[in-house]
Design an enzyme around this catalytic site. Sequence first.
Site, PDB file in Angstrom:
ATOM      1  CE  LYS A 263      -4.058   2.014   2.210  1.00 27.24           C
ATOM      2  NZ  LYS A 263      -3.619   3.406   1.998  1.00 27.24           N
ATOM      3  CG  ASP A 265       1.670   7.605   3.256  1.00 31.86           C
ATOM      4  OD1 ASP A 265       0.531   8.084   3.153  1.00 31.86           O
ATOM      5  OD2 ASP A 265       2.445   7.895   4.176  1.00 31.86           O
ATOM      6  CG  ASP A 681      29.758   3.636  18.977  1.00 35.42           C
ATOM      7  OD1 ASP A 681      29.288   3.335  17.870  1.00 35.42           O
ATOM      8  OD2 ASP A 681      29.800   4.800  19.411  1.00 35.42           O
ATOM      9  N   GLY A 720      26.393   4.468  12.709  1.00 33.44           N
ATOM     10  CA  GLY A 720      26.910   3.109  12.787  1.00 33.44           C
ATOM     11  C   GLY A 720      25.999   2.124  13.471  1.00 33.44           C
ATOM     12  CG  ASP A 771      34.125   4.357  21.219  1.00 30.14           C
ATOM     13  OD1 ASP A 771      34.879   4.086  22.171  1.00 30.14           O
ATOM     14  OD2 ASP A 771      33.418   5.380  21.176  1.00 30.14           O
ATOM     15  CB  ALA A 789      19.456  15.685  19.873  1.00 31.95           C
TER      16      ALA A 789
END
Length: 851
Positions: A263, A265, A681, A720, A771, A789
Site C-alpha cells: 500500500k 502513501d 560502538d 553506525g 570504540d 537529537a
Amino acid sequence: MATLETYRQKRNFGATSEPKGRKARKAGNAFVIQKHAATRLHYDLRLEMDGVMKSWAVTKGPSLVPGEKRLAVHVEDHPLEYNEFEGTIPKGEYGGGTVIIWDRGTWNPIHDGRKGYAKGRLEFELIGEKLSGRWHLVKMHGKPSEKRENWLLIKGEDDAARMAGGPDILEERPESVKTGREIEEVAGEAPGWSSKTGKIAKSAARIPTQSVKRDESEVLVELPDPSSVKGAKKAPLPDFVEPTFASLMTAPPTGDRWIHEIKFDGYRLQARIEAGRVKLLTRSGLDWTRKFGKEVMSALQALPIGTALIDGELVVETGSGASDFSALQADLSAGRSDRFAFYVFDLLYLDGYDLRALPLVERKTMLEQIVGTEPGLVRYSGHFDENGGLVLRHACRLSLEGVISKLRDGPYRSGRSKAWVKSKCSARQEFVIAGYVPSSTSRKAIGSLVLGVYDDGKLEHVGRVGTGFTGAVAEALFKRLDRMRIAASPFADKLTAEEARLARYVRPELVAEVEFRAWTADGHLRHASFRGLREDKPASEIVREIPKSKTATPKPQKRIVTLTHPDRIYWPDEGVTKEGLADYYTEVWRYIAPYIVGRPLALLRCPSGITGQMFFQKHAWKGLNKHIVLVNDPKDKDDEPLISINDLNGLMGLVQSAVLEIHPWGSTVADWDRPDTIIMDLDPGGGVAWETIITAAEEVRQRLKDAGLTAFVKTSGGKGLHVVAPLKPKADWPAVKAFTKAIADSMAADSPDQYVSTITKSRRQGKILIDYLRNQRGMTAVAPYSTRARPGAAVSMPLAWEELSPGVGPDYFTVDNTPTRIAALTSDPWEQFRAEAKPLAASAGRKRKAG
C-alpha cells in the site's frame, strides 16, 4: 588491468565454440547473467568494464530479498562476445556443461564503478529483462592462503525487491531471455543453434503482443495488442472512471484467489493519455495535471502507447525507500519534484479498448509490458501471489503503510469493493477539520487541530491532533484556518468543557489525514499525528473507518505528568513536538524500560529542539520533575546526586525537561561497580560503506561468541551500529574495559585497512573505529529505543541479526515509524537479552580473528 589472457589459457577453442574474443576499444555498460549447468548449477554474473566482462560465479543465483547474501566467486575476465554465447560446452573442457542467457541488459554504477571495484564495494543498478533496481557486490576478507576471491551479491531495498518467503525469481523465470527455452531444452544441442531461431514463445503466454522499440534504443520489447485479447471491448476513451476503493480489514484475506500489493502513501491518480496529451485526475475527477510538474507528464508521454487510462498513486520516497505522504506535501509546497515516483497498478483502457472486464492479472500483465521494469519516474507496482499475512508482517516491520489485497481474476468495478481490501500497519484515515487551538509558543501558528467525522450527516467530535506539524505547516494552517473562523461549534452535539478548551471553530470544509494508534473507549483518537491535508477528498464523505473483525486495542499506559507547551516542536523538519515525543515513549515504554530504569543516566537536553542549544547533563537541575529520582554515586559522596528514573512518569519528566537523548550507564544503581552490559560502538569514518559496517558487526559478534558471550545488535540512530552483550555482573569495570580493548586492538591489528581502535580522527578516514571506551565507569552509550537529537528524529533500534541489510541503515527507524514496527513484531528481537547474560571469562578477548 583488464585482460583476457587467463580466459584464453583455460580454453581449447578447437573443442569449444566459446568466443576467443578481443578487448573492446569503446566503453559500454552491458551486463549478462548466464545460467550454467556445469559440475554444479550456478549463475555467472558479468558486468562490462574497461572493454571486458568482469565476472563472478554466483553459486545459488541472485536473490531479490534485500540483505540475503549470495556467494559470488570472482573468476577471470570474459570477452564482450561471450554475452551472446548460449549452448553446450563439451564435457572434459573447462566449464563443461550447458549455458543459457538467463538475463541481460545494462548496468550503471551508483558511484565511481572503477573505484568501487578496486575497493571491493561495488554498488550498482541493473536494468534487465528479469532483474532491476539496486545491487551490491561486497568483497569478503579471506585468509591469505585462499586462492579464490569471494564476494557477496546482495539486493538493495527498492521497489524491485521482494519479501522473504515470496516467489523465487530463479524458479519463477527459469527460461533464456534470448530464446525462451529452459536449460534442459538446450542441453546436448550444437552450440549456437538456438541463437539463430529467434525467441520461442511459451505456450502459457496469454496476452497477444507486438514488438516495438522502447524510446530511441535498439532494444525490442513486447507490447500488448488489445484487439486480440478476449474480453476487451472496443469503446471510446472515457473522460474519467470512478476508481475502485478498498474496504478496510484487520488482516489480509487468505487463499490462491488473492494477490497482495504494498500500500502506497500518496495521492491516488488516474493518468488519462490521448495522442500525447496527459491528464492526471484525482479520485474524485479533479484535474491536477499542473500540480505535479512536467517530469511526470514527460514520463507518461514517453510510454509506447496511443491512448490509455491507468490507475496509480503518486508518492515521494524518502531516504528509507518508503513512501511518505508528509514528505509529498512538503515537496509540493516547496515546488520540488525530484523525489516523485508514479506507481501504476491497473490498466483500465488501452488503444481503443475498454479492459475493465478482463481479470486483474491480465490487466496487470499488459501494464507491466507497457511500463517495463526500469526504476524510472513511472514504475510498475508488482504483487505477491500468496501468504498475505506474511507480506503484511514484513511490510509493518519495515514501517510501511500496509497491504492492498485484490481478487486475481476480478474485473475493475468502480466504488467501494470487497474485491479490493486494505490491511494497515497502523490506524490511519481522513478527518474533517472543525477547529484549531492556537500555538502556545507562537502567535502565528496552530498548536493542534480539532477533528470530526460524519455520521448520518451529523458532524461528530473525535478529538485533536497536536503533533506532526513542521513550523512552516503550523503557520500555513493558522493563516488558512483563521480566515475560515465561525462563531459557533459545527458539531452536532455540545462539547464538554475539556473538549472545547481554547478551541476556535472553522467551517468544516478541509480534510486532514491523520495516523493514530487506536480509538479510546469514548471514541477519541489516541496518539494522533498529522500527515497532511487531503484536498482530493470532500469533507462530506469522511466517516469513521472501523475495520471488519476488529480486535480490542490495548489500554494506554497511565501518564500523570503534565506537559507545559506540549506543541513545542523539538524536530522542526519532521514536526515532532513535545507531545509527540511523549506519545512515542509511552508507546515503546515496555521495550525501553529494562535498559533505562534503575541506572544512572546522562542526558542530552535541547530546550529549543535540535536547532537550539544542546547540553549534556547528569546532575539535578532547577525545577526537576518530582518523578525523576536522585541517586548518589558511592565513590563520589561529596559530588552532586546523579539522575535516574523508576517508571513511565519519570520518563515523562525527562520529556518535559526537553531530554532528547538518554544515555544509561552499563551498570545499575544497585551494583555500580560491576557492569551488566558490554557495548561496542562501530563508528565509521568517511567513505565507509554500510555493508562494511554490517560485516564489522558480525565479526564483533563472532569474537564475543568465542569469548562465551551472546551478542545483540542495534542501530545507533546516527552513523553506525552498536553490538551489545549482557553480562552477569561479576567482573569489575577495569576487567571489562581490558576485555573490550583487547577485541578492538585485535581487530585493528588483523585488518588495519578496515579498523582502528584509537579515537584519533586523522586515522579514521575510510575505516571503522571500534570504540570500546564506553565500557568504563561513568561512561555511557545511547539507550535502545532512545531518540537522537539529529535531523530525521531517528531512534536507536534493536534488531534481530537477520534484519541487518543494505536497506535498513543506521537512521532508518524514527519517532514516526517505530510504533508501526513495534505493533508488527510477533516477538521482541531482544526478548532474551537478560536471560542470555553470562559471566566474563578471565581469558576472554585474547583470541585472534577467526577465519
